[in-house]
Enzyme design. Structure first.
Site, short mmCIF file in Angstrom:
data_model
loop_
_atom_site.label_atom_id
_atom_site.label_comp_id
_atom_site.label_asym_id
_atom_site.label_seq_id
_atom_site.Cartn_x
_atom_site.Cartn_y
_atom_site.Cartn_z
N GLU A 39 -23.58 -38.69 21.96
CA GLU A 39 -22.60 -38.10 22.87
C GLU A 39 -21.66 -39.15 23.49
OE1 GLU A 39 -25.89 -38.23 23.45
OE2 GLU A 39 -26.28 -38.79 25.52
N GLU A 67 -42.67 -46.40 34.05
CA GLU A 67 -43.62 -47.51 34.21
C GLU A 67 -43.64 -48.40 32.97
OE1 GLU A 67 -43.93 -44.21 34.28
OE2 GLU A 67 -46.04 -43.64 34.44
N GLU A 94 -33.02 -33.16 31.88
CA GLU A 94 -32.55 -33.56 30.53
C GLU A 94 -33.80 -33.84 29.73
OE1 GLU A 94 -29.19 -34.18 29.72
OE2 GLU A 94 -28.64 -33.41 31.68
N ASN A 153 -36.49 -44.76 27.11
CA ASN A 153 -35.83 -45.02 25.82
C ASN A 153 -34.42 -45.61 25.94
OD1 ASN A 153 -34.83 -42.53 26.66
ND2 ASN A 153 -34.71 -41.71 24.58
N HIS A 160 -23.43 -33.44 28.29
CA HIS A 160 -24.70 -33.53 27.56
C HIS A 160 -25.68 -32.59 28.24
CE1 HIS A 160 -27.87 -35.35 25.25
NE2 HIS A 160 -28.50 -35.81 26.32
N CYS A 179 -33.39 -38.68 22.23
CA CYS A 179 -33.54 -37.24 22.41
C CYS A 179 -32.59 -36.43 21.54
CB CYS A 179 -33.30 -36.88 23.87
SG CYS A 179 -31.66 -37.35 24.43
P1 NAD Z 1 -42.03 -38.79 30.32
O1 NAD Z 1 -41.77 -37.39 30.67
O2 NAD Z 1 -43.39 -39.19 29.87
O3 NAD Z 1 -41.71 -39.76 31.56
C1 NAD Z 1 -40.42 -39.81 32.14
C2 NAD Z 1 -40.54 -40.23 33.58
O4 NAD Z 1 -41.24 -39.22 34.30
C3 NAD Z 1 -41.28 -41.53 33.83
O5 NAD Z 1 -40.59 -42.26 34.82
C4 NAD Z 1 -42.62 -41.05 34.36
O6 NAD Z 1 -43.24 -41.98 35.22
C5 NAD Z 1 -42.21 -39.81 35.13
N1 NAD Z 1 -43.28 -38.84 35.36
C6 NAD Z 1 -44.35 -38.57 34.58
N2 NAD Z 1 -45.11 -37.60 35.15
C7 NAD Z 1 -44.49 -37.25 36.30
C8 NAD Z 1 -44.76 -36.31 37.32
N3 NAD Z 1 -45.85 -35.52 37.27
N4 NAD Z 1 -43.92 -36.22 38.36
C9 NAD Z 1 -42.81 -36.99 38.42
N5 NAD Z 1 -42.50 -37.91 37.49
C10 NAD Z 1 -43.32 -38.04 36.44
O7 NAD Z 1 -40.93 -39.16 29.21
P2 NAD Z 1 -40.75 -40.54 28.40
O8 NAD Z 1 -41.87 -40.66 27.43
O9 NAD Z 1 -40.48 -41.64 29.36
O10 NAD Z 1 -39.38 -40.27 27.61
C11 NAD Z 1 -39.31 -39.65 26.37
C12 NAD Z 1 -38.84 -38.22 26.48
O11 NAD Z 1 -37.60 -38.19 27.17
C13 NAD Z 1 -38.58 -37.57 25.14
O12 NAD Z 1 -39.08 -36.26 25.12
C14 NAD Z 1 -37.06 -37.54 25.05
O13 NAD Z 1 -36.56 -36.52 24.21
C15 NAD Z 1 -36.67 -37.35 26.47
N6 NAD Z 1 -35.29 -37.79 26.73
C16 NAD Z 1 -34.32 -36.84 26.94
C17 NAD Z 1 -33.00 -37.22 27.13
C18 NAD Z 1 -31.91 -36.20 27.36
O14 NAD Z 1 -30.80 -36.59 27.72
N7 NAD Z 1 -32.17 -34.91 27.19
C19 NAD Z 1 -32.65 -38.59 27.11
C20 NAD Z 1 -33.67 -39.52 26.90
C21 NAD Z 1 -34.98 -39.11 26.71
#
Ligand code: NAD
Length: 477
Positions: free
Chosen positions: A440, A175, A247, A149, A446, A281
């Site tokens: 933020e 990806e 996060e 995102n 954060h 998020c």
């Molecule tokens: P996601 O968890 O689907 O994927 C994030 C990353 O994790 C990708 O690079 C993916 O390839 C990897 N991944 C997936 N399965 C894995 C595994 N088993 N082992 C290791 N890596 C793995 O999240 P997304 O859809 O890319 O992002 C959206 C989410 O991120 C939302 O829930 C959002 O709230 C959160 N987010 C949080 C923050 C924060 O600062 N707290 C900031 C941005 C986004």
């Protein structure tokens, strides 16, 4: 078409022939493909980072800062091109993509400024003639796993504090959005940054992501993404007792009290909900409005959401938002809105997939008549949907706001200082915004509570997540 390759030990190469296609969410068109890296590639990247780390740690921090500043200068030179890549693969509108690039360069510079501010401590001893020093040291090799995102900024949020404190890093982009990260690596490769200090491995979560996070030679996994993946990463890291910094998702409440400035509140709520098409998020995901102003506030929010403009994120028009990231994201938003409708809520504007020719656009949507049991009030929507619930007073609003597994950000709109401070005391969230939109600052901290995460990022406290302490006891006569 460019053949995109991983960046390991100062070289671009792809050991594996498996590839992942990258698509434009506004058109569905294939943009490129990138390596779907295997375990051997992950090993090569971790080994390169491990080999480079001791010499990197030995450099004076100010020298490490010089290298970081070379990277931020390169990003600024290529800012427009980088913004276009982000917009193309993530669907972010160009003005916001430009902000993301500028903020990323500023963040790297901000972390570089810590070079002369990293401090240990001198402690007072219980023994005569003894001196006690608390030294702060790098952890070693850091793995950064990124979401899609804010894909470009998240590279900096991981690499800049890791590198300035003397760690080396391996980054795995999502990806969905690897192309901006590959361009980042290319620009970094044109600086004097020593080989192996920064490495980039593309791949799927279950493949490269999993191999990186369960690797025995990693000292910290810093992850931003969903709660489910965060749990899997913690499990993968557990056998090696590798530290994790997580996060995760949010379901941020916004409380609007009877004495609030209604135009300011409506502007902030709508800005917060529409930025990046609601895929943020920390942004307002549910509103608790006090009964006396509920109708007036709702009208203002509905008017602003209905007027929001969306379309081709690359267009020169100043649009409020682009498409959602992919079909799964769109399906999730549609299902949550449908469940609210079925449970008796009113869709005051929006509530449909948008009538654009292509892409995963969804109409800006406001839902009223919500109750705490509805999915839309409980689950992270990650789309341009604002559910509103009426409450009688601040106590009820705080109780409902806290009744969640999430704990990232929160906000309150009021002119009453006592009410604002009571909310700050009682809200169980890592951040609270008073009379402004959720977002933020790089010098803040954060950090999510409960299932929104472990540890945090930004500022001094975020920087120290990349260090460990070493206490030295020196006995003198
Ligand atoms: P996601 O968890 O689907 O994927 C994030 C990353 O994790 C990708 O690079 C993916 O390839 C990897 N991944 C997936 N399965 C894995 C595994 N088993 N082992 C290791 N890596 C793995 O999240 P997304 O859809 O890319 O992002 C959206 C989410 O991120 C939302 O829930 C959002 O709230 C959160 N987010 C949080 C923050 C924060 O600062 N707290 C900031 C941005 C986004």
């Amino acid at each position: 078409m460019t053949k995109y390759q991983n960046y390991i030990d100062g070289h671009f190469s792809s050991e594996t022939s498996d590839r992942i296609a990258v698509h434009n969410p506004a058109t569905g068109e294939k943009l490129a493909d990138v390596p779907d890296s295997d375990t051997a590639t992950v090993d090569a990247a971790i080994n390169a980072a491990r080999r480079a780390q001791p010499a990197w740690e030995r450099l004076p921090a100010i020298k490490r800062a010089d290298y970081l500043r070379q990277v931020s200068a390169k990003l600024r030179e290529q800012a427009e091109h980088l913004a276009k890549i982000i917009s193309l693969e993530q669907g972010k509108v160009m003005p916001l993509a430009r902000v993301e690039v500028g903020f990323t360069a500023d963040y790297i510079d901000y972390m570089a400024e810590w070079a002369r501010r990293l401090e240990g401590e001198i402690l007072s001893s219980d023994r005569p003639g003894e001196h006690m020093f608390l030294m702060r040291k790098p952890l070693g090799v850091v793995v950064g796993v990124l979401p899609w995102n804010f894909p470009f900024f998240l590279i900096a949020r991981k690499m800049a504090p890791a590198l300035i404190t003397g760690n080396t890093i391996v980054i795995k982009p999502s990806e969905e959005t690897p192309l901006n990260a590959l361009k980042f690596a290319q620009l970094l490769s044109e600086t004097e940054m020593p080989a192996g200090v920064f490495n980039l491995v593309c791949g799927r979560g279950e493949g490269a992501g999993s191999a990186l996070t369960m690797h025995k030679d990693v000292d910290l996994v810093t992850f931003t993404g969903s709660i489910d993946t965060g749990i899997r990463i913690m499990q993968a890291a557990a056998p090696n007792l590798t530290r994790v910094n997580l996060e995760l998702g949010g379901k941020a409440p916004a409380i609007v009290l009877d004495d609030a400035d209604l135009d300011l509140s409506a502007d902030a709520l709508v800005t917060s909900r529409l930025i990046n098409t609601g895929q943020v998020c920390n942004c307002a995901e549910r509103v608790y409005v006090q009964r006396g102003i509920a109708d007036a506030l709702t009208s203002k929010v509905v008017e602003r959401m209905a007027a929001a403009r969306y379309g081709d994120p690359l267009s020169d028009d100043t649009l409020d938002m682009g498409p959602l990231i992919n079909k799964a994201g769109l399906d999730k938003v549609m299902a949550i809105v449908a469940s609210a409708r079925d449970a008796g809520a009113d869709i005051r504007t929006g509530g449909q997939r948008a009538a654009t020719e292509t892409g995963f656009h969804y109409q800006p949507t406001v839902i009223t008549g919500c109750t705490p049991q509805m999915e839309v009030m409980k689950k992270e929507v990650f789309g341009p949907v604002l559910p509103i619930q009426v409450v009688d007073d601040l106590d009820e609003a705080i109780a409902m706001a806290n009744d969640t597994d999430y704990g990232l950000t929160s906000s309150i709109f009021t002119r009453n200082l006592n009410a604002a401070m009571k909310a700050c005391r009682e809200l169980r969230f890592g951040e609270t915004y008073i009379n402004r939109e959720h977002f933020e600052a790089m010098q803040g901290f954060h950090a999510g509570r409960k299932k929104s995460g472990i540890g945090g990022a930004d500022g001094k406290h975020g920087l120290y997540q990349f260090t460990e302490t070493h206490v030295v006891y020196m006995q003198t006569q």
